[in-house]
Design a protein around this motif. Structure first.
Motif, short mmCIF file in Angstrom:
data_model
loop_
_atom_site.label_atom_id
_atom_site.label_comp_id
_atom_site.label_asym_id
_atom_site.label_seq_id
_atom_site.Cartn_x
_atom_site.Cartn_y
_atom_site.Cartn_z
N PRO A 19 0.92 -1.29 0.30
CA PRO A 19 0.51 -0.01 -0.27
C PRO A 19 1.07 1.12 -0.08
CG PRO A 19 0.42 -0.89 1.91
CD PRO A 19 0.69 -1.93 1.37
N THR A 20 -0.13 2.07 -0.60
CA THR A 20 0.80 3.76 -0.56
C THR A 20 0.86 4.35 0.95
OG1 THR A 20 -1.25 4.96 -1.01
CG2 THR A 20 0.89 3.78 -3.06
N LEU A 21 1.63 5.07 1.58
CA LEU A 21 1.19 5.92 2.64
C LEU A 21 -0.05 6.81 2.50
CD1 LEU A 21 2.56 6.96 4.86
CD2 LEU A 21 3.95 8.98 3.60
N GLU A 22 -0.59 7.19 1.48
CA GLU A 22 -1.26 7.94 1.21
C GLU A 22 -2.55 6.68 1.34
OE1 GLU A 22 -4.35 9.68 -1.95
OE2 GLU A 22 -2.63 9.53 -2.75
N THR A 23 -2.89 5.73 1.17
CA THR A 23 -3.87 4.21 1.85
C THR A 23 -3.30 4.00 2.79
OG1 THR A 23 -3.77 3.89 -0.99
CG2 THR A 23 -4.83 2.57 0.65
N VAL A 24 -2.76 4.11 3.44
CA VAL A 24 -2.25 3.54 4.83
C VAL A 24 -3.44 4.55 5.95
CG1 VAL A 24 -1.12 3.38 6.98
CG2 VAL A 24 -0.24 2.11 4.73
N GLN A 25 -2.85 6.06 5.26
CA GLN A 25 -3.18 6.99 6.37
C GLN A 25 -4.58 7.13 6.15
OE1 GLN A 25 -0.78 10.23 4.36
NE2 GLN A 25 0.75 9.68 6.69
N MET A 26 -5.06 6.81 4.88
CA MET A 26 -6.28 7.49 4.80
C MET A 26 -7.46 5.46 5.69
SD MET A 26 -8.82 5.76 1.54
CE MET A 26 -8.12 4.44 1.50
N VAL A 27 -6.97 4.56 5.61
CA VAL A 27 -7.21 3.46 6.26
C VAL A 27 -7.50 3.81 7.76
CG1 VAL A 27 -6.95 0.91 7.27
CG2 VAL A 27 -7.15 1.77 4.60
N GLU A 28 -5.85 4.41 8.78
CA GLU A 28 -6.07 4.65 10.23
C GLU A 28 -6.73 5.36 10.00
OE1 GLU A 28 -1.69 6.72 10.57
OE2 GLU A 28 -0.80 4.58 10.24
N GLU A 29 -7.10 7.11 9.70
CA GLU A 29 -7.80 8.01 9.65
C GLU A 29 -9.44 7.45 9.77
OE1 GLU A 29 -9.86 11.17 10.76
OE2 GLU A 29 -7.58 10.97 11.00
N THR A 30 -9.98 6.31 9.12
CA THR A 30 -12.15 5.13 8.72
C THR A 30 -11.98 5.07 10.40
OG1 THR A 30 -11.42 5.88 6.85
CG2 THR A 30 -12.60 4.29 7.91
N ASN A 55 -16.08 -4.11 11.63
CA ASN A 55 -15.97 -5.39 10.89
C ASN A 55 -15.12 -4.37 9.88
OD1 ASN A 55 -17.72 -4.85 9.32
ND2 ASN A 55 -19.23 -6.41 11.29
N VAL A 56 -14.79 -5.42 9.08
CA VAL A 56 -13.95 -5.29 8.30
C VAL A 56 -14.91 -4.94 6.53
CG1 VAL A 56 -12.71 -6.34 5.83
CG2 VAL A 56 -11.43 -6.84 8.21
N ALA A 57 -15.88 -5.39 6.57
CA ALA A 57 -17.07 -5.22 5.52
C ALA A 57 -17.18 -3.84 5.44
CB ALA A 57 -18.01 -5.75 5.97
N GLU A 58 -17.40 -3.37 7.28
CA GLU A 58 -18.08 -1.41 7.81
C GLU A 58 -16.54 -0.60 7.37
OE1 GLU A 58 -19.90 1.81 8.92
OE2 GLU A 58 -20.63 0.00 7.91
N LEU A 59 -15.39 -1.53 7.54
CA LEU A 59 -14.39 0.05 7.02
C LEU A 59 -14.71 0.10 5.56
CD1 LEU A 59 -12.07 1.27 7.98
CD2 LEU A 59 -10.51 -1.39 7.78
N LYS A 60 -14.55 -0.95 5.09
CA LYS A 60 -15.10 -0.79 3.88
C LYS A 60 -15.51 0.00 3.11
CE LYS A 60 -12.56 -5.61 1.97
NZ LYS A 60 -12.58 -6.80 1.03
N ARG A 61 -16.69 0.16 3.23
CA ARG A 61 -18.18 0.86 3.43
C ARG A 61 -17.79 1.78 3.17
NH1 ARG A 61 -21.44 -3.39 4.53
NH2 ARG A 61 -20.88 -2.96 7.04
N ARG A 62 -16.68 2.59 4.61
CA ARG A 62 -16.95 3.60 5.58
C ARG A 62 -15.56 3.97 4.59
NH1 ARG A 62 -17.47 4.25 11.95
NH2 ARG A 62 -19.91 2.87 11.43
#
Length: 83
Positions: free
Chosen positions: A11-22, A31-38
């Motif tokens: 993953p790119t740093l931008e993607t890691v930061q996006m997931v962290e922030e979410t 759960n992971v499915a909800e994380l993907k939706r958000r």
């Protein structure tokens, strides 16, 4: 003879930061499915799993039977809590 190669998901740093922030903004176990939706944009499932493994090994998230939760407390916040 055919060779099978494993697909590497870096993953790119931008993607890691996006997931962290979410996860941090959720303020609850999700759960992971909800994380993907958000997430603001789609992330490959295997890339997301790599990010979650990284976040857990760095002490930022914890997996529960219900999903993931943000657990990291910055040093500045720790000082405030402890004083």
């Amino acid at each position: 003879m055919r060779t099978i190669t494993a697909q590497v998901h870096s993953p790119t740093l931008e993607t890691v930061q996006m997931v962290e922030e979410t996860i941090r903004a959720a303020k609850e176990v999700i759960n992971v499915a909800e994380l993907k939706r958000r997430l603001p944009r789609q992330v490959n499932h295997y890339t997301l799993k790599a990010i979650l493994r990284y976040l857990q090994s760095s002490g930022k998230i914890e997996f529960t039977p219900d999903g993931v939760v943000w657990i990291f407390v910055p040093k500045e916040d720790l000082r405030t809590i402890l004083s």
